[in-house]
Design a protein around this motif. Structure first.
Motif, PDB file in Angstrom:
ATOM      1  N   SER A  28      74.871  27.290  64.937  1.00  0.00           N
ATOM      2  CA  SER A  28      76.220  27.134  64.384  1.00  0.00           C
ATOM      3  C   SER A  28      76.800  25.792  64.780  1.00  0.00           C
ATOM      4  CB  SER A  28      77.139  28.261  64.863  1.00  0.00           C
ATOM      5  OG  SER A  28      77.340  28.180  66.260  1.00  0.00           O
ATOM      6  N   TYR A  58      79.104  25.153  59.499  1.00  0.00           N
ATOM      7  CA  TYR A  58      78.456  26.364  58.989  1.00  0.00           C
ATOM      8  C   TYR A  58      77.784  27.131  60.134  1.00  0.00           C
ATOM      9  CZ  TYR A  58      74.190  23.542  59.343  1.00  0.00           C
ATOM     10  OH  TYR A  58      73.163  22.746  59.814  1.00  0.00           O
ATOM     11  N   LYS A  59      77.421  28.380  59.811  1.00  0.00           N
ATOM     12  CA  LYS A  59      76.591  29.210  60.685  1.00  0.00           C
ATOM     13  C   LYS A  59      75.290  29.470  59.946  1.00  0.00           C
ATOM     14  CE  LYS A  59      80.773  31.516  62.315  1.00  0.00           C
ATOM     15  NZ  LYS A  59      81.542  32.790  62.305  1.00  0.00           N
ATOM     16  N   CYS A  60      74.183  29.381  60.647  1.00  0.00           N
ATOM     17  CA  CYS A  60      72.875  29.467  59.995  1.00  0.00           C
ATOM     18  C   CYS A  60      72.012  30.529  60.671  1.00  0.00           C
ATOM     19  CB  CYS A  60      72.174  28.113  60.027  1.00  0.00           C
ATOM     20  SG  CYS A  60      70.530  28.121  59.250  1.00  0.00           S
ATOM     21  N   TRP A 108      78.372  30.161  50.771  1.00  0.00           N
ATOM     22  CA  TRP A 108      77.115  30.536  51.403  1.00  0.00           C
ATOM     23  C   TRP A 108      75.957  29.921  50.621  1.00  0.00           C
ATOM     24  CZ3 TRP A 108      73.680  33.158  48.298  1.00  0.00           C
ATOM     25  CH2 TRP A 108      74.208  33.772  47.154  1.00  0.00           C
ATOM     26  N   THR A 113      66.388  31.494  54.942  1.00  0.00           N
ATOM     27  CA  THR A 113      67.483  30.757  55.578  1.00  0.00           C
ATOM     28  C   THR A 113      68.802  31.141  54.921  1.00  0.00           C
ATOM     29  OG1 THR A 113      66.007  28.888  56.009  1.00  0.00           O
ATOM     30  CG2 THR A 113      68.377  28.494  56.210  1.00  0.00           C
ATOM     31  N   LYS A 140      72.881  30.282  55.165  1.00  0.00           N
ATOM     32  CA  LYS A 140      73.958  29.457  55.715  1.00  0.00           C
ATOM     33  C   LYS A 140      75.299  29.999  55.233  1.00  0.00           C
ATOM     34  CE  LYS A 140      71.669  25.002  56.448  1.00  0.00           C
ATOM     35  NZ  LYS A 140      71.697  23.557  56.117  1.00  0.00           N
ATOM     36  N   TYR A 196      79.213  28.941  55.252  1.00  0.00           N
ATOM     37  CA  TYR A 196      80.051  27.771  55.485  1.00  0.00           C
ATOM     38  C   TYR A 196      81.446  28.175  55.963  1.00  0.00           C
ATOM     39  CZ  TYR A 196      76.352  25.410  52.943  1.00  0.00           C
ATOM     40  OH  TYR A 196      75.131  24.933  52.548  1.00  0.00           O
TER      41      TYR A 196
END
Length: 558
Positions: A495, A499-501, A539, A553, A555, A557
């Motif tokens: 993160s 964003y967080k991934c 996202w 993956t 993500k 946002y």
């Protein structure tokens, strides 16, 4: 947007921009002479040899101007006429040779400093406004801008009306400006909630610039502005016009995309810069930029109509309506009326976009509910139950203790599904627990060694339910064990401020049909519907094969 209100809006717009032309006077051409002689104020002076124009009066020298005016109707004794002037410089005003007012100190500007205003009202004595020919003479000096010798009689009307009308007009226009200020803040907050919607940001900026433009134009009614500062005001208006003239066609190009968009926008920007940086009269520069904006916007919208894009016809109508308004009203008012109509068209396009997003969100909720039921049905369908029960019978017969653990794992998974089924977001720890329980069940069923690893997991984060479980199930279904009869899954969390991934890795031999067949199944549709439900468009999800197996993956946002 409810189009029933469009006629009402246009009516109000026409009322605001209406300008009643006075019929009590007729003005003739103004003549000039450099010098300073008191007799030049006389009504009966022969000024046939005076020049019709002087371009430069250096060093703050005094010069005179004379304008013949016919009064068509004698004023009332208790209701005198007034004169409204818009002129560069400091000057004294003579009507039929009588001094009726002063604005600054002509000829003494360098000594006494700047005084006076650009827009001034003067009362004309009643006995000097009888029907017939009269003379307006100005004794002026231009210390700060010696090449601005323009004299403009704005209006001759009843003096009280001149004072009141400007304030009434300005109050209406400031209310008008306030509406655009509120709109700019509202759409700015909409953009901050979804930072991918750049059209919303552009509309917000356009409304704000239009608000500032109205203030810059109509603040002259109550803010005293010396002529030395007037050019700065015009430069600010020109800068605002440049911004608006660029943003409006740019906005339309986003709503009605076309080929070679960047090239044409670059050419258009060059045209605007040419007008903006030209050394012509600033008002002419503003006119040219407004005209360029209209022509370029018209071309884009016509293309949208040709391609039958949504909203293009109504926007074309607003552009066409701005043309007759320009012919029947003065430029400064037609400019604001035209811009208002165009901004109304922009708002209509934005409302269509917001409506489409709302419908898409509602559809995602329906789809999410349907897919959630499909996913639940998939976990309790006969095929799954039969295979699970068959494996359970074998374990109970061969190893009763492990059979009991198998039953407990199966019950735990159904219990977890029952807990999260109707939730929008669940803690990541609960999602991981569901995945581990499913791996335990599948290990009993397939007799493959499944392992689970985590990296950087933040237990406080939340995620839509069964997202990782679905990816895990896909990995089990479409993967073959490695040589040591094992399949490994790894979840990585990263993160930052943007964003967080989540990265979900499968270490296994992937079936060839899984690589070749990339059509979305129920699982991936469920994942995307859940993401839309929780994060709208903020996202991004990718799924692709790798050398070691498969990589997913996700993500999210900020």
């Amino acid at each position: 947007m409810n189009l029933r209100f469009l006629p009402c809006f246009l009516l109000v717009l026409l009322l605001v921009t209406s300008c009643s032309q006075s019929s009590i006077y007729k003005k003739y051409e103004t003549v000039f002479q450099v010098g300073d002689q008191p007799e030049w104020a006389s009504k009966n002076l022969n000024d046939q040899d005076w020049r019709k124009r002087i371009r430069l009066v250096p060093d703050g020298k005094v010069f005179w101007s004379r304008t013949k005016i016919d009064i068509l109707k004698t004023s009332e004794s208790l209701h005198p006429y007034g004169l409204q002037l818009h002129a560069y410089g400091e000057y004294e005003v003579f009507w039929d040779g009588v001094l009726i007012g002063e604005n600054g100190n002509p000829g003494e500007e360098a000594i006494l400093g700047p005084e006076g205003e650009m827009w001034v009202n003067f009362s004309i004595p009643t006995h000097l406004t009888e029907e017939g020919e009269h003379l307006l003479a100005l004794r002026s000096s231009l210390y700060y801008f010696p090449n601005h010798t323009r004299i403009k009689v704005l209006e001759i009307d009843y003096y009280d009306d001149l004072l009141i009308d400007r304030l009434i007009e300005s109050s209406y226009m400031h209310l008008f400006a306030g509406a655009f200020l509120i709109a700019s803040f509202y759409f700015l907050f909409l953009f901050l909630s979804d930072k991918k919607e750049y059209a919303t940001l552009i509309f917000s900026i356009s409304c704000f610039l239009f608000f500032i433009l109205i203030l810059a134009e109509f603040s002259k009614a109550y803010v005293p502005i010396h002529y030395s500062l007037h050019v700065i005001r015009l430069q600010i208006i020109s800068f605002l016009m440049f911004g608006i003239s660029f943003l409006i066609p740019f906005y339309f190009s986003m709503q009605f995309p076309f080929s070679k968009r960047k090239l044409l926008l670059t050419i258009y920007t060059g045209v605007l810069l040419f007008f903006f940086l030209s050394k012509h009269v600033i008002e002419l520069t503003t006119n040219n930029m407004a005209l360029s904006m209209w022509v370029f916007s018209f071309g884009i919208v016509v293309f949208g109509v040709y391609k039958k894009m949504k909203g293009a016809r109504l926007v074309l109508l607003t552009l066409l309506l701005s043309v007759p308004i320009g012919f029947v009203t003065p430029f400064n008012k037609s400019l604001f009326a035209g811009f208002s109509l165009i901004l109304l068209g922009m708002f209509y396009l934005l409302s269509l976009r917001i409506k489409e997003q709302r419908l898409a969100y509602e559809n995602s909720l329906v789809q999410s509910t349907r897919l959630r039921l499909e996913l639940l049905k998939k976990n309790i369908q006969p095929h799954f139950l039969m295979n699970t029960l068959t494996s359970l019978i074998d374990w109970v017969e061969e190893a009763p203790q492990k059979g009991v653990l198998f039953i407990e794992a199966l019950a735990k998974e159904f219990d977890l599904f029952n807990q999260i089924e109707n939730q929008t977001l669940i803690p990541i720890s609960q999602e991981i627990e569901l995945c581990l329980t499913h791996l335990e069940i599948m290990e009993y069923r397939k007799e493959i060694n499944y392992s689970w690893e985590e990296e950087g997991i933040d237990a406080e984060q939340k995620i839509p339910p069964a997202i990782l479980h679905t990816l895990l199930e896909n990995g089990i279904t479409h993967s073959l064990p490695l040589e040591d009869n094992s399949i490994k899954f790894k979840l990585i969390f990263e993160s930052n401020s943007h964003y967080k991934c989540y990265t979900f890795l499968t270490f296994a031999a992937i079936e060839e049909r899984a690589t070749n067949n990339r059509e979305e199944g129920t699982g991936l549709k469920y994942i995307k519907a859940r993401l839309i439900e929780s994060y709208h468009s903020k996202w991004n999800f990718t799924s692709e094969p790798t050398n070691h197996g498969w990589k997913n993956t996700l993500k999210i946002y900020s």
